[in-house]
Design a protein around this motif. Structure first.
Motif, PDB file in Angstrom:
ATOM      1  N   LEU A   1       4.638 -12.200   6.812  1.00  0.00           N
ATOM      2  CA  LEU A   1       4.584 -10.917   6.123  1.00  0.00           C
ATOM      3  C   LEU A   1       3.414 -10.074   6.612  1.00  0.00           C
ATOM      4  O   LEU A   1       2.511 -10.560   7.303  1.00  0.00           O
ATOM      5  N   THR A   2       3.415  -8.825   6.232  1.00  0.00           N
ATOM      6  CA  THR A   2       2.294  -7.952   6.560  1.00  0.00           C
ATOM      7  C   THR A   2       1.084  -8.371   5.723  1.00  0.00           C
ATOM      8  O   THR A   2       1.215  -9.110   4.731  1.00  0.00           O
ATOM      9  N   GLU A   3      -0.075  -7.898   6.123  1.00  0.00           N
ATOM     10  CA  GLU A   3      -1.300  -8.283   5.420  1.00  0.00           C
ATOM     11  C   GLU A   3      -1.259  -7.870   3.961  1.00  0.00           C
ATOM     12  O   GLU A   3      -1.691  -8.612   3.075  1.00  0.00           O
ATOM     13  N   GLU A   4      -0.712  -6.689   3.707  1.00  0.00           N
ATOM     14  CA  GLU A   4      -0.619  -6.212   2.328  1.00  0.00           C
ATOM     15  C   GLU A   4       0.338  -7.081   1.508  1.00  0.00           C
ATOM     16  O   GLU A   4       0.053  -7.416   0.352  1.00  0.00           O
ATOM     17  N   GLN A   5       1.465  -7.459   2.127  1.00  0.00           N
ATOM     18  CA  GLN A   5       2.435  -8.311   1.436  1.00  0.00           C
ATOM     19  C   GLN A   5       1.870  -9.719   1.201  1.00  0.00           C
ATOM     20  O   GLN A   5       2.106 -10.323   0.148  1.00  0.00           O
ATOM     21  N   GLN A   6       1.124 -10.224   2.184  1.00  0.00           N
ATOM     22  CA  GLN A   6       0.498 -11.539   2.024  1.00  0.00           C
ATOM     23  C   GLN A   6      -0.470 -11.529   0.844  1.00  0.00           C
ATOM     24  O   GLN A   6      -0.489 -12.473   0.038  1.00  0.00           O
TER      25      GLN A   6
END
Length: 307
Positions: free
Chosen positions: A70-75
């Motif tokens: 996932l993207t950093e924000e999603q992580q």
């Protein structure tokens, strides 16, 4: 003469006052034989940790492999977790996490329960022990100790089995005699007799409608039960602990395995649930891997409570 009488009267009054003072002192001490019940000791833990911060990010990355894609924000959102809705955060809190990838999905949840006894004669630890024991029993892992009546019942059952065995042997002997003709030779039934008998196990054998392993822990390679992975009591985790492992599936849907580790430390009961569901219905989640990771997390939580 009057002087002697006055002196005697004064002495009597002094003795009477002394006697009254003694009686009054005894009354102030309370009723004789009355016992004072000491309150049971409180539990070791008065508060609970923040559940969504109780698991390190490095551990979450290992337990939720899908989050790495996932993207950093999603992580960050996945690792923050979702707090459980409870009515009294002083007594019970929890948190859950979930991640998905093309091959499978993983879910993790933890629950902290601080047990408090409202009975002054029962300590928080004893009450927590009762609550834990009920959960262990519900998992089918507790066996009550044998009582004299139970032992007698067992002995009676053993005697009945012996009598039944003797009766069976007699029936067999009668059967052998019945199988002999008038000349004493053994009669052999024709093959067609067995073939026409629909209950003949020698020809038909046992049949099963489903060869699944719902609710069982099996070796993925052979499909046979692995005793070391069965639900069991754990000896090296907290004051007491047990592990449960359940594999569920329905028809052609994906198989879902949930491993639950429950342990008690003083007056707190902790539950760790770790689950995996592969995207392909024919893939069985690895019981050994899930159990090892769930137990490793439980041990880390025990250490946090010990600090």
């Amino acid at each position: 003469m009057a002087f002697v009488t006055g002196t005697a009267l004064l002495a009597a009054l002094v003795v009477g006052c002394s006697a009254d003072s003694g009686t009054g002192g005894s009354a102030a001490d309370g009723k004789p034989g009355e016992e004072t019940v000491a309150a049971a000791a409180p539990g070791k833990y008065r508060t609970l940790p923040e559940p969504c911060r109780a698991v390190e990010t490095s551990t979450l990355k290992d337990l939720l492999p899908g989050a790495a894609e996932l993207t950093e924000e999603q992580q960050q959102k996945v690792y923050e977790g979702t707090a459980s809705v409870t009515y009294n955060t002083d007594r019970r809190v929890g948190c859950s996490w979930k991640s998905e990838d093309p091959s499978s999905s993983h879910a993790l949840s933890i629950d902290f329960e601080r047990v408090v006894s409202y009975d002054p004669a029962v300590s928080d630890d004893d009450r927590a022990r009762e609550v834990y024991t009920k959960q262990e029993t519900a998992a089918g892992l507790s066996s009550p100790s044998a009582t004299p009546d139970a032992e007698k019942s067992t002995e009676n059952a053993a005697d009945e089995d012996k009598d039944e065995d003797k009766s069976t042997e007699k029936d067999k002997d009668k059967g052998k005699e019945a199988g002999k003709g008038k000349d004493g030779k053994k009669q052999t039934p024709a093959a067609s007799d067995d073939a026409s008998d629909p209950t003949s196990h020698a020809l038909t054998g046992p049949t099963t409608e489903d060869d699944g392993t719902d609710g069982e822990n099996t070796d993925d390679a052979t499909g046979t039960p692995d005793e070391s992975l069965q639900p069991r009591v754990l000896d090296d985790l907290g004051d007491s602990a047990f592990l449960d492992d359940l594999l569920t599936r329905a028809g052609s849907t994906a198989q879902h395995r949930t491993v639950k580790v429950v342990f008690r430390t003083s007056n707190v009961i902790v539950t760790v649930e770790y689950a995996e569901q592969p995207a392909v219905s024919t893939v069985v989640p690895d019981s050994k891997e899930l159990q090892e990771k769930a137990q490793a997390l439980a041990r880390k939580l025990v250490e946090e409570f010990s600090e």
